[in-house]
Scaffold this motif. Structure first.
Motif: not given
Length: 300
Positions: A204-226
């Motif tokens: 949580g300390a290292g989290l920046n919510f601004r990074h979610i939207a710009p990298q949403k496709y990479r996040i979705l790729l990891a979520a789809s695989l996992k």
């Protein structure tokens, strides 16, 4: 699921603590190192050294879980060979595709199946923890900012990795039936109990919510695989290997878990994309509220 809610809340607490300055900024790097080098290895050593496998179908269950992890790892590496994502980003996607929050898995298995669930969780730990670390460390070392590419450097990183040392040490103690002195075991157990809360706070300390939207496709790729592909392959492997119930349920439970908090620590230590990693962990924790019950329903 209720078991996931406290995890997400702890991540948010770490985020609030970091952003509001409740805790000094100098605390967080030291907390990360303590988690990576002390708390998580102690958790693995104490858990694996005392695991009781009994008459459980260990080989077929372990085989199904290993099949799932190896298959998804191969698919992730194939995708990287085709699309050439930035190295640090891919290393975080790779970790997010195969690693699992085993501590949550133990709690969920115990709630679902009682004492047999805990025993089957031990099988899952022995089958997956060494494997995902042996796969993750070379990939993160090679594709991360450190760009460790030689075989000697990769083997050195594996030999010094505290998560692998904790796994191997715990399994060796279990196999040889060597019992640690009670005081030493209790010390390791207490240190291990700090792994999950401290690790989640550092995420949580290292989290920046601004990074979610710009990298949403990479996040979705990891979520789809996992959260989709890994459970699906594990279900197929359980049916192929005739894994009986409740072992198949626990195997699919672990395959369906959100990725491990220790991914963030490993990304920080070996030059992965820690911002993307933190976003993947948070996003998967939320998405798993939907996907995990579906996977468990499909295995029945």
């Amino acid at each position: 699921m209720n078991v996931l809610l406290p995890i997400f809340l702890l991540i948010l607490v770490g985020y609030v603590f970091r952003r509001t300055g409740v805790v000094e900024l100098s605390f967080w790097p030291q907390a990360e190192k303590a988690t990576y080098y002390i708390f998580f290895p102690a958790l693995l050593l104490s858990n694996l050294s005392t695991a009781s496998f009994g008459e459980q179908p260990a080989l077929t269950m372990a085989g199904a879980m290993i099949t799932g992890v190896v298959a998804v790892s191969g698919i992730a590496l194939f995708l990287q060979s085709r699309f050439r994502m930035p190295g640090p980003a891919f290393s975080s996607i790779f970790q997010g595709s195969i690693r699992m929050n085993t501590y949550v898995g133990i709690a969920a298995a115990s709630a679902m199946a009682g004492s047999p669930g805990v025993t089957l969780s031990a099988v899952a730990l022995v089958a997956t923890i060494p494997l995902v670390n042996f796969l993750s460390v070379p990939v993160v070392s090679h594709y991360g900012a450190g760009n460790i590419s030689s075989l000697r450097a990769i083997l050195a990183a594996l030999a010094k990795n505290p998560l692998i040392l904790g796994s191997v040490g715990g399994f060796a103690l279990n196999y040889t039936h060597i019992q640690l002195p009670d005081a030493l075991y209790e010390m390791l157990h207490l240190l291990g109990r700090a792994a999950l809360p401290v690790g989640l706070l550092t995420v949580g300390a290292g989290l920046n919510f601004r990074h979610i939207a710009p990298q949403k496709y990479r996040i979705l790729l990891a979520a789809s695989l996992k959260l989709m592909l890994l459970p699906a392959v594990t279900i197929l492997a359980c049916r192929l290997y005739n894994v009986p119930t409740p072992a198949d349920v626990v195997a699919v439970l672990f395959a369906s878990l959100p990725t491990a908090v220790s991914c963030y620590i490993l990304a920080r230590q070996l030059g992965g994309d820690e911002d993307l990693m933190a976003s993947i962990i948070t996003a998967q924790t939320v998405i798993a509220f939907v996907t995990l019950p579906v996977a468990l329903y499909l295995v029945d």
